[in-house]
Structures are given as structure tokens and as C-alpha cells.
Scaffold this motif. Structure first.
Motif, mmCIF file in Angstrom:
data_model
loop_
_atom_site.group_PDB
_atom_site.id
_atom_site.type_symbol
_atom_site.label_atom_id
_atom_site.label_comp_id
_atom_site.label_asym_id
_atom_site.label_seq_id
_atom_site.Cartn_x
_atom_site.Cartn_y
_atom_site.Cartn_z
ATOM 1 N N SER B 2 0.695 -1.347 0.143
ATOM 2 C CA SER B 2 0.086 -0.196 0.035
ATOM 3 C C SER B 2 0.877 1.203 -0.101
ATOM 4 C CB SER B 2 -0.777 0.045 1.249
ATOM 5 O OG SER B 2 -0.122 0.006 2.339
ATOM 6 N N THR B 5 2.056 2.057 -3.436
ATOM 7 C CA THR B 5 0.751 2.427 -4.154
ATOM 8 C C THR B 5 0.711 4.135 -3.878
ATOM 9 O OG1 THR B 5 -0.147 0.430 -3.604
ATOM 10 C CG2 THR B 5 -1.573 1.854 -4.916
ATOM 11 N N THR B 218 -14.869 1.569 0.922
ATOM 12 C CA THR B 218 -13.875 1.440 -0.184
ATOM 13 C C THR B 218 -13.742 0.155 -0.941
ATOM 14 O OG1 THR B 218 -11.213 1.829 -0.701
ATOM 15 C CG2 THR B 218 -11.768 0.744 1.276
ATOM 16 N N LYS B 219 -13.149 0.021 -2.006
ATOM 17 C CA LYS B 219 -13.114 -1.495 -2.761
ATOM 18 C C LYS B 219 -12.658 -2.457 -1.914
ATOM 19 C CE LYS B 219 -11.374 -2.604 -7.079
ATOM 20 N NZ LYS B 219 -10.289 -2.517 -8.189
ATOM 21 N N GLY B 220 -13.534 -3.363 -1.818
ATOM 22 C CA GLY B 220 -12.913 -4.615 -1.261
ATOM 23 C C GLY B 220 -13.509 -4.668 0.491
ATOM 24 N N ASP B 568 -4.861 7.424 -3.971
ATOM 25 C CA ASP B 568 -5.991 6.702 -4.138
ATOM 26 C C ASP B 568 -6.251 6.087 -2.573
ATOM 27 O OD1 ASP B 568 -6.316 7.076 -6.718
ATOM 28 O OD2 ASP B 568 -5.221 5.247 -7.211
ATOM 29 N N PRO B 570 -6.957 3.167 -0.466
ATOM 30 C CA PRO B 570 -6.324 1.975 -0.244
ATOM 31 C C PRO B 570 -7.509 1.021 -0.608
ATOM 32 C CG PRO B 570 -6.164 2.666 1.815
ATOM 33 C CD PRO B 570 -6.392 3.809 0.919
ATOM 34 N N THR B 571 -7.057 -0.339 -1.084
ATOM 35 C CA THR B 571 -8.250 -1.348 -1.300
ATOM 36 C C THR B 571 -8.054 -2.169 -0.063
ATOM 37 O OG1 THR B 571 -7.777 -1.154 -3.652
ATOM 38 C CG2 THR B 571 -8.906 -3.003 -2.937
ATOM 39 N N VAL B 572 -9.117 -2.675 0.381
ATOM 40 C CA VAL B 572 -9.313 -3.594 1.221
ATOM 41 C C VAL B 572 -9.083 -5.101 1.038
ATOM 42 C CG1 VAL B 572 -10.678 -4.506 3.239
ATOM 43 C CG2 VAL B 572 -10.267 -2.212 3.089
ATOM 44 N N TYR B 573 -8.229 -6.071 1.615
ATOM 45 C CA TYR B 573 -8.141 -7.342 1.057
ATOM 46 C C TYR B 573 -8.662 -8.508 2.287
ATOM 47 C CZ TYR B 573 -5.362 -5.219 -2.408
ATOM 48 O OH TYR B 573 -4.941 -4.317 -3.148
ATOM 49 N N TYR B 592 -5.164 -3.364 4.241
ATOM 50 C CA TYR B 592 -5.097 -2.607 3.107
ATOM 51 C C TYR B 592 -3.638 -3.299 2.253
ATOM 52 C CZ TYR B 592 -2.412 -0.267 6.609
ATOM 53 O OH TYR B 592 -1.350 -0.085 7.654
ATOM 54 N N ARG B 636 -18.919 -5.072 -2.195
ATOM 55 C CA ARG B 636 -18.396 -4.731 -3.564
ATOM 56 C C ARG B 636 -17.187 -5.576 -3.972
ATOM 57 N NH1 ARG B 636 -18.167 1.828 -2.729
ATOM 58 N NH2 ARG B 636 -20.464 1.760 -2.142
#
Lengths: 510, 637
Positions: B2, B5, B218-220, B568, B570-573, B592, B636
């Protein structure tokens, strides 16, 4: 080897601290034969008036004991604070020297966790013994109180067990699994079987409690359903700030009441025609006076106030000046006028409603019966031992709550809504005095915030034999007539009173 | 990774993101006063909450003085309160006023706004990965309504007849009739206005929290990856949204009764010095139903954020996944639902139909089950952990202890039969101060110590923090534990003085002891205040992720910017509690961080005894969550 040695040392230290604390407490418990002078010298902060309610009474050992223990605990707490502060201080310096900090503080906290658990449990046990002995349990003065006490005991035992287990686990885990360098926690995110188990166990325990509670509740609130013995009913009347009781007179029937009939001479608002008539006359007079005030508000009344103000000014009586000024303001800004108008409106409405009752033939006949004339209004509640009594509550003004802690009885007293509580007293005042000391009396306390004197709103309750209750009632003056003129004279306080329960339901006449 | 990123997209983010520019051109007023940034609003809530908390606690010390030494005079009281403490002795009316305003401040202004307002505002956008709240402007309004409400409430101390003094529940007719007690005049009018402003604030905030959680993740960040804090804040907001309007209704009707001559709550009243009132047909019990329809959910509005915070803090500092995430969420859902149908347990002896009492007793005791599940899950989380005793962790453990102690006495009070005797006694005072008061304030402290680095970019002093905890913890128990026994001996609450009644006077020593312990607790809070304000300016600089935590807020820079992330979002995994995974070297695994292809959850080999689980049940829970997500169509990719 080294770590074991360290652990033992620390453990010994903890034990020594706990023991010394325990000795401190038990030592202070032992000192009982202490003189009063010594006590007051030692407690200068208590104030001389503390025991004024009974100046003749010497300080009981219990009092000495608990005050000593309080001091011991206080000393203990202060010591503990010092120990804590010291421990953290040491850790601060070592941190400065070694440059490492976290491990040290973590250990201190870990040990305090254990120490807190042990000291806390000791304190809880001490509380159960000392203050637990002062609570109202297993000494109920009413029949349902026995059920209540057993329900309470079951809950107490269960919750105490759960309390000790869960708190012990909490603090033990905190102690046992404190951070260690190089150790990794167990990754263990869920176990559904375990969840089911510990959902199921509390659910079962609570079901037991709820069913038992349901039984107890039913036996309390529907007490009269399964009862065949003597039944009485008494009206308990609450007002700011006191209580009155009303007994049916010689006729055995409670008279009708209405809040609209309340006047200076008719405090409970009994439906007694002559009193109500004179109330109407009074109200009319008051209305006339109010009207006159409105008329003269800006002339004579204002002038009078101005004169008062000047007089106060000349005397430099600032307090009086302030209050007079307030009244002048109220006259000038129209507040006083509004007040007077509202007062007239309120009183006109009251007269209207009273006349509506008087003019309706049916309503008049059912309201103004002869029953009210001989009702007995008293400053104490006398109850017959071992017979079921229903206290019918009525409030004059706002919500009060009638609490009889020794009978495990409580019910709110709500204006505009009749409430009641039925129970059977089983322990006479005499018997209670034997258990609790000569000064003891039953009281009914107010337990709903009701204004400035809420804290001293109580009425004495006496439980005695039926004969004594009757005797006492005989000595009381009926509300509106002489005793010889009572309408009918059946035996007072007997089974016929059961019918009056129904009468009381119709008590509130609109 | 992250961090990579963020660095890569730094330039892009700065231009591509509308929020990125704002922080350069803010004036003092837009930055510190009429700020629309959720982090600043959360600080405003916190500081206001702390000030109100000090006032509330100060009031409690004043009336504790009266209870401990009813016959003493304290000249400083006259200096402080003037005519309300002539000769240094507190006036009974003012005692009532202090009790009332203490309750109001603590329940609404500290534990609702100060706790939920602060941490919902701070954490919802940061932990779900949003740049700000759904409506930053509404959020700002929410704070300013709260502020206005605080000012109006405190201004009632300047009224000649004193503040509202009919208890924090302001039951009519006492609160409706000016002549019944002085506080029911202008003081109660101001109280009602303040509460209405407060409700507006709570609703504006609540709508915002719900919308943000549902729409701006957020995404994820699926619902089953939300930290438990967010679940708690979300459900709290739902509770508030459904129950506060009812209090608004109750308050408006009371205003009508007071000022416009209606009779919603009044009937058959003959008041001293006034005579028979014309009001007819109303019911005071109606108010109690309406009030407690808010009042009971309110208890959970206070408690649930604290439980959420402690879940997060315990998981992070025990370095273990929170045990039974799904069970925790289901418990919260259960508590939220049940809290709406138990209000009658405050009214067992108001003359309500006894049959209704039975029903309320059943549902009330059911609510103990999810609470018990939560407690056991906390214990299981601590088991075999690697516990770091940060001040936040200490307070979270303290919360669990208080939650147990106070929760267990709830089993007595929820029982209609036992409530006959315990109603309005000191037992009740002990109960709710432990489970609702202390537990929640401990949750608030846990939150403050834990997220202070995120709020102010500096660290608070750990030593003072620990000392603060132990003193507060000990004094809280010393104050409230003996009160149980007083209540059981029949001592009523809200009494101005006990020395007039011999049977209550034997508790005088205990009252003195409690007051001394309360003063100790008050002194302990000074440590906190010093630590808090000193650390804001002089604390050591915090690193980005000082507690090595997993959640999203620790991926932001310590310096606050409008929009939270430079680049951006961060995306969550994975879920928020992946601590101490055996397949990872570090004992934490941020949400993240992409990782090296590890599975979302670590599954131990089937032979390992400790982590065995029931495959079927696991499936069922997955189904539960996916259905939930589909229901709101929120999942999502």
C-alpha cells in the motif's frame, strides 16, 4: 531457574502486601471497645449533629467498626496509590537508563492485574459479610416477602458465581498472557460450537430465572385471587409533602372522592355536600377578588407597590426592594394580569364541573352518598397482622411512590390513575422491634422524586392485632360527623369490607 | 504494497482529487470553527464532551459532599453557587438540579455526543475508507446543534429559579407544573429546548453515519470486513434514528402541556397554592412510555460504541483476532433489536398492567444472552494472547470488568418481582453507573488513548495513562460497589439528606467513604486532563501505525489532510482482525496490504486441536453475511 526465583519473589511480595492489608483491616475490626470521646476526636469531619436524631443513643459497636474499617480502607487505598506511583516511577527511570520501556510497564500492569483481582475479591467477600449483613433479606414482614427473598437469594447465588468466574478469568488471562518478547499469540478466530455452548448456558439459566420470576411476580400482583381470609382496603393519599390514610367509617364503605372537591377543610376531596357547597362559595369569592384585582391593577395596586418600594428604599432593605420590584415588573409587563385571568378561568371551570355533577340527578345521587361522612382520615397507617390488605393509592398533585421496604412493597402513586398494592403483613411492629431494636418503626417512604422535601416524606406504619387496629380506629375522629351520628354501625374492618374494594375502583368521579 | 501505491499515485491523486486542494487555503474559521472535515469535527465533539464531562463530574462531587456531610457547611459552596448555598449549605432544590443536570450531561452530552459523536466521526470515514462523511455540511451542522444545545443547557444555571430539577427523566406532572418546584419553571423550558436541539444534532449525525457506512466503503470493504467499531457505530446510529424522534414527540407534548394548556400528561391535579387545575384526561404514564421508548435504546446508544471500541482495542493489543467476529455482530444486532421492546422494565411499578410487566420481564432477560456472548468472546480473545498493556488496553479490560459487574445486577432489575423492592433504590444507581456509566466512559477513554495518535499526531504519556486507569478503575468500584448494599437495605435514590431517618443514617460512614472515593476519582481525571492537553502540544511525535494495527485508518499519514489519503484510497483485502497469523512473520496483517497470496482467513491443518471448527456452521454464517450484503446490494468486488 532464574525466572522461577523471580516469580516466587514477586509472588511473595504480593502475598505480603495482601496479608498486611488484611491484617490492617482485621486489626481495625478488632478494636471495638472504643470510647465515644475518642471517636468524635478521631472524626472531626463528621460534624456534631450527625447523630442528633437520637441524642440518648450511644455509639453502637457496628458504627465504630464500620467507621474504623473505612479508615483502614482509605489508608490502604492511599498506600496502594503510593505503591503504584512508585512502581511507575521506577519503570520510568529504568526506561531512561536502559532505553527500553514497554516490557517493564507491561510487567507492572500485569502484576497489578493479579493483585487487583485478589484484593478485589477479598474486598467483595468483605462487603458481602459486612454490608451484606445490613441488607433487608430473609427478614420480610409480609407474606409475599418470603417468596421475594427466595427469588432474590437464587439470583444472588447465581450471579455471584458468574461474577467470580468471569472476573477471575478476565484478570487471570490478563496476567497470564501478558506480552512476552518472541512469543506469538494463538491465531484462533472462532469456534462456533463454543459460541453455541455459551449462548445456550446463559439462555437456560435465564429461562430458569425468568420462570421463577414470573411465578413470584404473579403471586405478588394477583395476591387476592387465591386468598380466602379477611381482606381490608385502605386509601393512601399522597401530596407534596406527606401522606394520609383513609379508612371506611362505621358503615364499612369508603365515600366517594374527587380532586375538584379538595379544599382547606376537605383535604382529601370527599364527596360531602356541605363542604363542597362552601367550596363553591369560596371559589366565587376568590373569583370576585381576582376580578377586583384586575380592575385595580394599574391604579391602587401599582400605587401600593410603588409606596412599598419607596418605603423599602428608605430603609435600605435591598432584599425587600428586589422582591417588590419584581412584583411591579409583573404588573407592568402584564404577567400579573395573565395570572389573574388564568386563575379566574381555572376557578370558573372548577365551579362549572362541580355544578355539572350536582345538576345531574343520577350523578349527584351516586356521588354524594352518606358514605363519605364517617370516613376516617389518619396520620398513621395501622394494619392488622395476618390479614390481606389492599392499599389504594391516590395522588393529589404529582407522581409519588409508596415504598414499604420491610414489606417488599412498592407502587407509584399517579394523579388521575388509581393504583394499588395488595399484601399480607406477617410481623407486627412489636415483633419487629424485638429484632431491630426499640426505636424501630415501619415507615412508608416516598420513592419518586417529587420536590423540595422529597427526602423527608414518610408516614408511620403500625402492624398490630385486629383488635388493636379497631381500638385505634375508634379513637380517631371521623371526617365530618361525630362518631355517635354514624349512619350505620356494622362491625368495622370485617369481611364486608371486601365490597368496598369495588367501590374504590369507582372512586375517581369525573 | 500500500505504501508503494500511495507514493506512486501521489502526484496523480493530488491533481485528480477534488479534496486534495482545500487544506492549503483554509482560514482559521473554516479550519477550526466551521470545519466540514470529519476529523476536525470529531475533535470538536471530543473537546466539548470533555468540558461537559468535567462539569458533570464536578456536579456529582458537589452533591456527594452534601450526602456525606449533610450537617457541615462548606463556605466555598456559597462563593461558587451564591444564593443556592446560603451559609455554605446546599439548597435542597439545587441538590435536585445538580442531580438532574449531572444525569442529563452524562447521558446525553458526554456519553452520547462525546463518545459516539467523537469516534463515529473520526473512525467511520477512516475505517471504511472514505474521504469524508456522506454529507460533510450536515456533519458540521450536527456539531453546531450539539454545541448550541450545550450552551442552552448550561445557561439554565443562570436562570433565577434554577435549572431543571425533576430528575434527568423530567417526569411530568412534576416537570410540567411551575408551582410544583422552582426548577420546573424557566429551567425546564431551557432543558427541553436543549434536548430538542440535541435530538436534531443526533439525527443529523445519525443519518450521516448510516449513509457513509452503507454507501462509501472502499473497494473490497464488504460488510463482513468492517471493523467491529463500525458495526457498533452503524447500529448505534440506527437505534438513535429510530428512537430519538420519539423523545422529540414526548418533549413537544410536554412543551404543549407546559405552555399552551393542553392535557397530554395532566389530569386530576390539585396543586398547593394554585388549586384544582382544569387539565383533565391526560396520563403521566404516557410520558414514561414515550420517554423510555427512547430511554432504553439510549442505554445501548451509549454502550454499543464503547463495546465496539473495546473490541478493536482488545483485538489489537491482545494481538489476536477478535474471537467470534460473526457472533459479536449477531449479538450487536440482537441487542439492537431487543433494546426496542424492553422499555417497560423501567415501569414495572408505575401501575402498568401486571401482564405487560410479565412480557417486558421475558424480553429483558433475553437481552442478557447476547450480552453474555459478548463477554465470553472478550475472554476468549484474551486467552493465549500476547497482551500489550497500553492505557487503551487497560481501559478496555476495565470496561469488560465493569460490563460484567453492572450487567449481572441487570438480571435482578429486569425481573419484575425483584424490581418491586429495587426500583429507584441505590441498587439501581449502582447498576447503571457500572454498566452504562463506567463501562461506557472506560470505552471512551480506551478510544481516546488508542486513537490520540491519529487525532493529534502525537503520543500520550503511557505512565500517566496507566496511573489514570488504575485510579479511575479502583475509585469507580469503591464508589459504586457499596451502593448495591445501600439499595438492598432500602435506601432510596435522589434523597437530599439521609440523617433525618435513623434507618438510612446508619449508612453515613459508607456515604462518607463513597464521597472520598469519588474525590479520588476526580483527582485521577486531573491526571488525564493534564496528559491529554499536554500531549496535544508536547507529546512525542507519533509514527504512522504506532499500535501495529490492521485497520485502514493507520494507513493515513499522521498529518491531517482534507480527504484523508494523499493518493487513491487503499483497497481492502481481508478482515480487520488478522493478528498473529501463523503463515506470516509479523504478528499483524493490515487490511490494506496485498500480501503474498495468503488466504483471507488462515485455516490451520485439521489436526490442530485448538482451531478446530464446524464446517457446516461456517457455511451458514457465510450465507448469512452474503444474504445480508445482497439485501442492501452493498457487496463490493
Amino acid at each position: 531457574m532464574n525466572t522461577i526465583l523471580k516469580l516466587t519473589l514477586k509472588f511473595t511480595l504480593a502475598v505480603v502486601i495482601i496479608f498486611s492489608a488484611a491484617t490492617l483491616i482485621s486489626d481495625s475490626v478488632d478494636i471495638q471497645g472504643i470510647s465515644t470521646e475518642h471517636l468524635s476526636a478521631e472524626k472531626p469531619w463528621v460534624g456534631a449533629d450527625e447523630y442528633q436524631y437520637d441524642p440518648g443513643q450511644t455509639v453502637t459497636p457496628e458504627k465504630t467498626l464500620s467507621s474504623k474499617v473505612n479508615w483502614a480502607i482509605l489508608v490502604f487505598v492511599v498506600l496502594m496509590v503510593l505503591v503504584l506511583a512508585n512502581a511507575f516511577d521506577i519503570s520510568k527511570y529504568t526506561a531512561k537508563i536502559t532505553g527500553r520501556e514497554t516490557v517493564n510497564q507491561n510487567n507492572v500492569n500485569k502484576w497489578i492485574m493479579l493483585f487487583f483481582m485478589i484484593a478485589g475479591f477479598a474486598a467483595v467477600i468483605w462487603e458481602y459479610q459486612t454490608h451484606g449483613a445490613m441488607i433487608l433479606l430473609n427478614d420480610s414482614s409480609s407474606a409475599h416477602g418470603v417468596d421475594y427473598d427466595s427469588m432474590f437469594t437464587i439470583t444472588l447465588v447465581l450471579t455471584t458465581i458468574v461474577f467470580f468466574i468471569t472476573q477471575a478469568l478476565l484478570f487471570y488471562f490478563s496476567f497470564r498472557y501478558a506480552h512476552q518478547d518472541g512469543r506469538k499469540a494463538l491465531y484462533y478466530s472462532h469456534n462456533n460450537r463454543l459460541e453455541v455452548v455459551w449462548t445456550f448456558i446463559p439462555a437456560v439459566v435465564l429461562t430458569v430465572l425468568v420462570l421463577r420470576g414470573h411465578q413470584t411476580w404473579k403471586s405478588v400482583v394477583y395476591a387476592e385471587d387465591n386468598y380466602n381470609g379477611k381482606m381490608h382496603s385502605i386509601e393512601v393519599f399522597a401530596y407534596q409533602f406527606g401522606w394520609k390514610a383513609r379508612y371506611a367509617g362505621d358503615d364499612g364503605i369508603m365515600g366517594n372522592v374527587d380532586y375538584k372537591f379538595i379544599s382547606g377543610k376537605n383535604e382529601l376531596g370527599l364527596a360531602y355536600k356541605p363542604e363542597v357547597d362552601s367550596l363553591v362559595v369560596d371559589l366565587k369569592k376568590q373569583i370576585a377578588a381576582d376580578e377586583a384585582s384586575i380592575k385595580n391593577l394599574n391604579t391602587t395596586i401599582l400605587d401600593g407597590l410603588m409606596a412599598d418600594f419607596t418605603a423599602a428604599e428608605n430603609l435600605r432593605d435591598y432584599k425587600n426592594m428586589e422582591s417588590v420590584q419584581k412584583e411591579i415588573d409583573a404588573v407592568k409587563n402584564g404577567d400579573r394580569l395573565d395570572e389573574l385571568k388564568a386563575s379566574i378561568k381555572r376557578k370558573t371551570k372548577q365551579i362549572e364541573r362541580i355544578l355539572a355533577i350536582q345538576n345531574d340527578k343520577k350523578l349527584f345521587a351516586s356521588t354524594f352518598t352518606s358514605a363519605a361522612m364517617d370516613d376516617i382520615i389518619t396520620q398513621e397507617i395501622h394494619l392488622a397482622k395476618d390479614s390481606l390488605v389492599t392499599l389504594n393509592f391516590r395522588s393529589k398533585d404529582i407522581i409519588h411512590s409508596a415504598w414499604l421496604p420491610h414489606f417488599r412493597a412498592q407502587m407509584n402513586v399517579v394523579p388521575g390513575m388509581p393504583t394499588k398494592f395488595t399484601f399480607r403483613p406477617t410481623k407486627s411492629t412489636e415483633e419487629a422491634k424485638k429484632e431491630r431494636g426499640e426505636e424501630f418503626e415501619y415507615y412508608l417512604y416516598c420513592n419518586k422524586i417529587c420536590g423540595v422535601s422529597h427526602y423527608n416524606m414518610k408516614i408511620k406504619v403500625v402492624v398490630e392485632s385486629q383488635e388493636k387496629v379497631n381500638e385505634w380506629l375508634k379513637s380517631q375522629q371521623p371526617a365530618f360527623i361525630k362518631r355517635e351520628m354514624a349512619p350505620v354501625a356494622p362491625a368495622i374492618m370485617n369481611d364486608t369490607l371486601k365490597t368496598s374494594t369495588d367501590t374504590i375502583q369507582k372512586m375517581v368521579v369525573r | 504494497m500500500s505504501t508503494a501505491t500511495i507514493n506512486d499515485s501521489h502526484a496523480v491523486g493530488h491533481h485528480g482529487d477534488a479534496h486534495g486542494h482545500d487544506h492549503h487555503h483554509q482560514s482559521f474559521i473554516t479550519k477550526y470553527i466551521f470545519s466540514t472535515d470529519h476529523k476536525m469535527i470529531s475533535k470538536q465533539y471530543l473537546i466539548t464532551g470533555i468540558i461537559m464531562g468535567c462539569l458533570g463530574m464536578g456536579m456529582s462531587l458537589l452533591f456527594r459532599l452534601q450526602l456525606a456531610w449533610p450537617d457541615e457547611t462548606f463556605p466555598f459552596l456559597e462563593t461558587l453557587l451564591g444564593k443556592w448555598a446560603k451559609g455554605g449549605k446546599l439548597d435542597p432544590n439545587y441538590y435536585m438540579a445538580l442531580v438532574t443536570i449531572h444525569g442529563t450531561i452524562m447521558v446525553f452530552y458526554v456519553l452520547t455526543a462525546g463518545l459516539s459523536g467523537t469516534f463515529s466521526n473520526l473512525l467511520i470515514p477512516l475505517q471504511v475508507g472514505a474521504r469524508d462523511m456522506a454529507s460533510p455540511f450536515m456533519n458540521m451542522l450536527s456539531y453546531w446543534f450539539f454545541f448550541l444545545s450545550s450552551v442552552v443547557l448550561m445557561s439554565s444555571f443562570l436562570v433565577e429559579t434554577g435549572p431543571a430539577s425533576s430528575g434527568w427523566t423530567v417526569y411530568p406532572p412534576l416537570s410540567a407544573l411551575e408551582k410544583a418546584m422552582p426548577g420546573s419553571g424557566m429551567g425546564t423550558t431551557l432543558w427541553l429546548v436543549a434536548i430538542i436541539l440535541f435530538i436534531v444534532s443526533a439525527l443529523l449525525g445519525g443519518i450521516n453515519y448510516i449513509t457513509t457506512v452503507l454507501n462509501m466503503r472502499t473497494k473490497g470493504m464488504s460488510m463482513n470486513r468492517l471493523p467491529l467499531t463500525i458495526w457498533a457505530f452503524f447500529l448505534t446510529a440506527v437505534l438513535g434514528l429510530l428512537s430519538f424522534p420519539v423523545l422529540l414527540g414526548a418533549g413537544l407534548l410536554l412543551i404543549f402541556d407546559r405552555s399552551f394548556g393542553t392535557s397530554f400528561y395532566l389530569s386530576d391535579i390539585h396543586l398547593n397554592g394554585v388549586g384544582a387545575l382544569s387539565n383533565s384526561g391526560g396520563s403521566p404514564v404516557l410520558y414514561q412510555h414515550l420517554f423510555w421508548f427512547l430511554g432504553h435504546p439510549e442505554v445501548y446508544i451509549i454502550l454499543m460504541p464503547a463495546l465496539g471500541i473495546s473490541s478493536e482495542v482488545i483485538s489489537t493489543n491482545a494481538r489476536k483476532p477478535i474471537f467470534g467476529y460473526t457472533a459479536m455482530v449477531i449479538s450487536l444486532l440482537g441487542i439492537s433489536f431487543l433494546s426496542f421492546i424492553v422499555w417497560g422494565h423501567h415501569m414495572f411499578i408505575t401501575g402498568m398492567n401486571p401482564f405487560l410487566g410479565t412480557m417486558f420481564m421475558y424480553v429483558t432477560l433475553i437481552i442478557a444472552v447476547p450480552s453474555a456472548v459478548k463477554t465470553f468472546n472478550y475472554l476468549a480473545t484474551l486467552w493465549k494472547g500476547n497482551i500489550r498493556f497500553t492505557p487503551a488496553m487497560l481501559f478496555a479490560i476495565g470496561l469488560v470488568s465493569m460490563f460484567i459487574s453492572g450487567g449481572l445486577t441487570g438480571i435482578y432489575l429486569g425481573n419484575a418481582a425483584l424490581d418491586i423492592q429495587l426500583h429507584d433504590s441505590y441498587f439501581v444507581v449502582a447498576h447503571f453507573h457500572l454498566v452504562m456509566g463506567s463501562a461506557s466512559i472506560f470505552g471512551m477513554f480506551a478510544g481516546i488513548y488508542h486513537w490520540f495518535p491519529k487525532m493529534y499526531g502525537r503520543m500520550m504519556n503511557k505512565t500517566l495513562g496507566s496511573l489514570h486507569f488504575w485510579l479511575t478503575f479502583i475509585s469507580a468500584y469503591l464508589v459504586f460497589f457499596p451502593m448495591h448494599f445501600m439499595g438492598l437495605a432500602g435506601v432510596p435514590r435522589r434523597y437530599y439528606q439521609f440523617s433525618l431517618i435513623p434507618e438510612f443514617n446508619i449508612w453515613m460512614d459508607v456515604n462518607i467513604f463513597i464521597t472520598l472515593a469519588a474525590i479520588l476519582g476526580g483527582i485521577a481525571q486531573l491526571l488525564f486532563l493534564y496528559n491529554f492537553f499536554n500531549s496535544i502540544f508536547r507529546g512525542p511525535k507519533a509514527s504512522k501505525n504506532p499500535w501495529e494495527s490492521n485497520t485502514l485508518e493507520w494507513s493515513t499519514e499522521t498529518k491531517h489532510i482534507h480527504g484523508n489519503w494523499e493518493g487513491d484510497i487503499p483497497t481492502v483485502y481481508r478482515g480487520p482482525h488478522e493478528y498473529s497469523r501463523p503463515d506470516r512473520e509479523l504478528d499483524y496483517f493490515p487490511q490494506y496490504e496485498i500480501g503474498d497470496g495468503e488466504p483471507e482467513h488462515y485455516h490451520a491443518p485439521a489436526t490442530a486441536p485448538d482451531t478446530s471448527y464446524d464446517g457446516k456452521k461456517e457455511k451458514a454464517t457465510t450465507v448469512f453475511f452474503s444474504s445480508f450484503a445482497h439485501l442492501f446490494s452493498l457487496r463490493r468486488a
